[in-house]
Design a protein around this motif. Structure first.
Motif, PDB file in Angstrom:
ATOM      1  N   ALA A  13       0.807  -1.224   0.000  1.00 50.19           N
ATOM      2  CA  ALA A  13       0.000   0.000   0.000  1.00 50.19           C
ATOM      3  C   ALA A  13       0.839   1.272   0.000  1.00 50.19           C
ATOM      4  CB  ALA A  13      -0.919   0.004   1.216  1.00 50.19           C
ATOM      5  N   LYS A  14       2.103   1.178   0.301  1.00 53.26           N
ATOM      6  CA  LYS A  14       2.937   2.381   0.391  1.00 53.26           C
ATOM      7  C   LYS A  14       2.904   3.221  -0.889  1.00 53.26           C
ATOM      8  CE  LYS A  14       5.958   5.165   2.232  1.00 53.26           C
ATOM      9  NZ  LYS A  14       5.433   6.313   2.959  1.00 53.26           N
ATOM     10  N   PRO A  15       2.975   2.630  -2.095  1.00 52.03           N
ATOM     11  CA  PRO A  15       2.900   3.463  -3.297  1.00 52.03           C
ATOM     12  C   PRO A  15       1.561   4.198  -3.446  1.00 52.03           C
ATOM     13  CG  PRO A  15       3.708   1.274  -3.845  1.00 52.03           C
ATOM     14  CD  PRO A  15       3.267   1.229  -2.425  1.00 52.03           C
ATOM     15  N   VAL A  16       0.495   3.641  -2.889  1.00 48.28           N
ATOM     16  CA  VAL A  16      -0.826   4.262  -2.991  1.00 48.28           C
ATOM     17  C   VAL A  16      -0.953   5.446  -2.035  1.00 48.28           C
ATOM     18  CG1 VAL A  16      -3.313   3.822  -2.783  1.00 48.28           C
ATOM     19  CG2 VAL A  16      -1.801   2.037  -3.642  1.00 48.28           C
ATOM     20  N   ALA A  17      -0.242   5.378  -0.919  1.00 44.73           N
ATOM     21  CA  ALA A  17      -0.286   6.446   0.088  1.00 44.73           C
ATOM     22  C   ALA A  17       1.142   6.849   0.445  1.00 44.73           C
ATOM     23  CB  ALA A  17      -1.040   5.970   1.321  1.00 44.73           C
ATOM     24  N   PRO A  18       1.817   7.557  -0.459  1.00 40.25           N
ATOM     25  CA  PRO A  18       3.222   7.883  -0.221  1.00 40.25           C
ATOM     26  C   PRO A  18       3.473   8.760   1.008  1.00 40.25           C
ATOM     27  CG  PRO A  18       2.401   8.984  -2.195  1.00 40.25           C
ATOM     28  CD  PRO A  18       1.329   8.063  -1.729  1.00 40.25           C
ATOM     29  N   LYS A  19       2.457   9.516   1.435  1.00 43.44           N
ATOM     30  CA  LYS A  19       2.625  10.367   2.621  1.00 43.44           C
ATOM     31  C   LYS A  19       2.501   9.589   3.926  1.00 43.44           C
ATOM     32  CE  LYS A  19       0.881  14.533   0.391  1.00 43.44           C
ATOM     33  NZ  LYS A  19      -0.198  15.538   0.410  1.00 43.44           N
ATOM     34  N   ALA A  20       1.936   8.397   3.854  1.00 45.93           N
ATOM     35  CA  ALA A  20       1.730   7.589   5.059  1.00 45.93           C
ATOM     36  C   ALA A  20       3.046   6.988   5.511  1.00 45.93           C
ATOM     37  CB  ALA A  20       0.720   6.486   4.794  1.00 45.93           C
ATOM     38  N   PRO A  21       3.347   7.064   6.798  1.00 43.35           N
ATOM     39  CA  PRO A  21       4.548   6.382   7.285  1.00 43.35           C
ATOM     40  C   PRO A  21       4.397   4.868   7.119  1.00 43.35           C
ATOM     41  CG  PRO A  21       3.619   7.844   8.974  1.00 43.35           C
ATOM     42  CD  PRO A  21       2.634   7.768   7.844  1.00 43.35           C
ATOM     43  N   LEU A  22       5.466   4.221   6.700  1.00 44.00           N
ATOM     44  CA  LEU A  22       5.413   2.770   6.491  1.00 44.00           C
ATOM     45  C   LEU A  22       5.012   2.051   7.775  1.00 44.00           C
ATOM     46  CD1 LEU A  22       5.805   0.411   4.578  1.00 44.00           C
ATOM     47  CD2 LEU A  22       8.225   0.383   5.224  1.00 44.00           C
ATOM     48  N   TRP A  23       5.530   2.500   8.903  1.00 47.97           N
ATOM     49  CA  TRP A  23       5.197   1.843  10.169  1.00 47.97           C
ATOM     50  C   TRP A  23       3.691   1.909  10.430  1.00 47.97           C
ATOM     51  CZ3 TRP A  23       2.586   4.365  13.928  1.00 47.97           C
ATOM     52  CH2 TRP A  23       2.639   5.764  13.934  1.00 47.97           C
ATOM     53  N   ALA A  24       3.031   3.012  10.038  1.00 47.77           N
ATOM     54  CA  ALA A  24       1.590   3.152  10.274  1.00 47.77           C
ATOM     55  C   ALA A  24       0.798   2.192   9.387  1.00 47.77           C
ATOM     56  CB  ALA A  24       1.153   4.594  10.026  1.00 47.77           C
ATOM     57  N   LEU A  25       1.246   2.034   8.138  1.00 49.10           N
ATOM     58  CA  LEU A  25       0.569   1.103   7.238  1.00 49.10           C
ATOM     59  C   LEU A  25       0.679  -0.331   7.758  1.00 49.10           C
ATOM     60  CD1 LEU A  25       1.788   2.609   3.860  1.00 49.10           C
ATOM     61  CD2 LEU A  25      -0.552   2.681   4.757  1.00 49.10           C
ATOM     62  N   ILE A  26       1.870  -0.693   8.191  1.00 51.02           N
ATOM     63  CA  ILE A  26       2.089  -2.059   8.693  1.00 51.02           C
ATOM     64  C   ILE A  26       1.357  -2.265  10.020  1.00 51.02           C
ATOM     65  CG2 ILE A  26       3.847  -3.646   9.588  1.00 51.02           C
ATOM     66  CD1 ILE A  26       5.710  -2.553   7.374  1.00 51.02           C
ATOM     67  N   ALA A  27       1.441  -1.282  10.911  1.00 49.79           N
ATOM     68  CA  ALA A  27       0.756  -1.406  12.205  1.00 49.79           C
ATOM     69  C   ALA A  27      -0.756  -1.530  12.012  1.00 49.79           C
ATOM     70  CB  ALA A  27       1.086  -0.206  13.085  1.00 49.79           C
ATOM     71  N   ALA A  28      -1.310  -0.811  11.046  1.00 54.32           N
ATOM     72  CA  ALA A  28      -2.756  -0.868  10.807  1.00 54.32           C
ATOM     73  C   ALA A  28      -3.198  -2.271  10.407  1.00 54.32           C
ATOM     74  CB  ALA A  28      -3.148   0.154   9.743  1.00 54.32           C
ATOM     75  N   THR A  29      -2.337  -2.992   9.682  1.00 55.14           N
ATOM     76  CA  THR A  29      -2.711  -4.354   9.277  1.00 55.14           C
ATOM     77  C   THR A  29      -2.782  -5.302  10.471  1.00 55.14           C
ATOM     78  OG1 THR A  29      -0.442  -5.124   8.842  1.00 55.14           O
ATOM     79  CG2 THR A  29      -1.608  -4.057   7.018  1.00 55.14           C
ATOM     80  N   GLN A  30      -2.191  -4.913  11.580  1.00 54.04           N
ATOM     81  CA  GLN A  30      -2.142  -5.775  12.765  1.00 54.04           C
ATOM     82  C   GLN A  30      -3.200  -5.424  13.817  1.00 54.04           C
ATOM     83  OE1 GLN A  30       0.021  -8.295  12.509  1.00 54.04           O
ATOM     84  NE2 GLN A  30       0.817  -7.420  10.624  1.00 54.04           N
TER      85      GLN A  30
END
Length: 167
Positions: A13-30
């Motif tokens: 998902a990082k390319p879809v939301a480049p402003k989002a911190p990677l840690w937030a994207l990964i943490a959200a999946t958990q």
């Protein structure tokens, strides 16, 4: 699904939301699993009893009870709550929507492999395709998880490399 398979969706998902911190994207999946641990500690949810082997797959002895963390209705609620929190911090609609979608992606992956996800709360219909409920499905599930992890890493690094070239 295992935590790494869920996290791989955050990498994708990082390319879809480049402003989002990677840690937030990964943490959200958990988020559903993190909530589940808390709810089990509080005695609100119960993991049930099951065994897994390659010939029979996942054999459930006692059904799990986790409507507050993994039920369809509550996963939608948690997705909206996390998206709202993300918006408060980022003030970016795309970032918050993608982070909310990462929470819901957990339910989608679990729907594929399990057959015990509640629709609502106690005594509601259980949902899921139950891929892990057979020996062949268990092997396919492992292949799916490895593929998701590989794809997540590949997409993340290819996108990162392209972004670095554009700078």
């Amino acid at each position: 699904m295992e935590p790494l398979a869920h996290a791989s969706i955050g990498l994708m998902a990082k390319p879809v939301a480049p402003k989002a911190p990677l840690w937030a994207l990964i943490a959200a999946t958990q988020v559903p699993d993190l909530l589940c641990f808390g709810f089990m500690a509080a005695g609100i949810e119960n993991p049930g009893v099951s065994t897994t082997n390659f010939s029979q797959g996942l054999e459930i002895s006692t059904l799990p009870f986790y409507p507050w963390s993994h039920g369809l209705f509550m996963c939608i609620v948690w997705s909206l709550v996390v998206a709202a929190i993300a918006f408060l911090f980022s003030r970016d609609r795309r970032t918050s929507l993608v982070i909310g979608a990462m929470v819901f992606s957990h339910w989608v992956l679990d729907f594929i492999v399990y057959s015990t996800l509640p629709l609502f709360f106690d005594n509601s219909q259980l949902l899921g395709l139950g891929l892990l409920n057979s020996g062949v499905g268990l092997v396919f599930g492992i292949i799916l998880e490895i593929s998701l992890i590989a794809a997540g890493i590949a997409i993340y690094f290819v996108t990162r490399k392209r972004a670095a070239k554009n700078l």
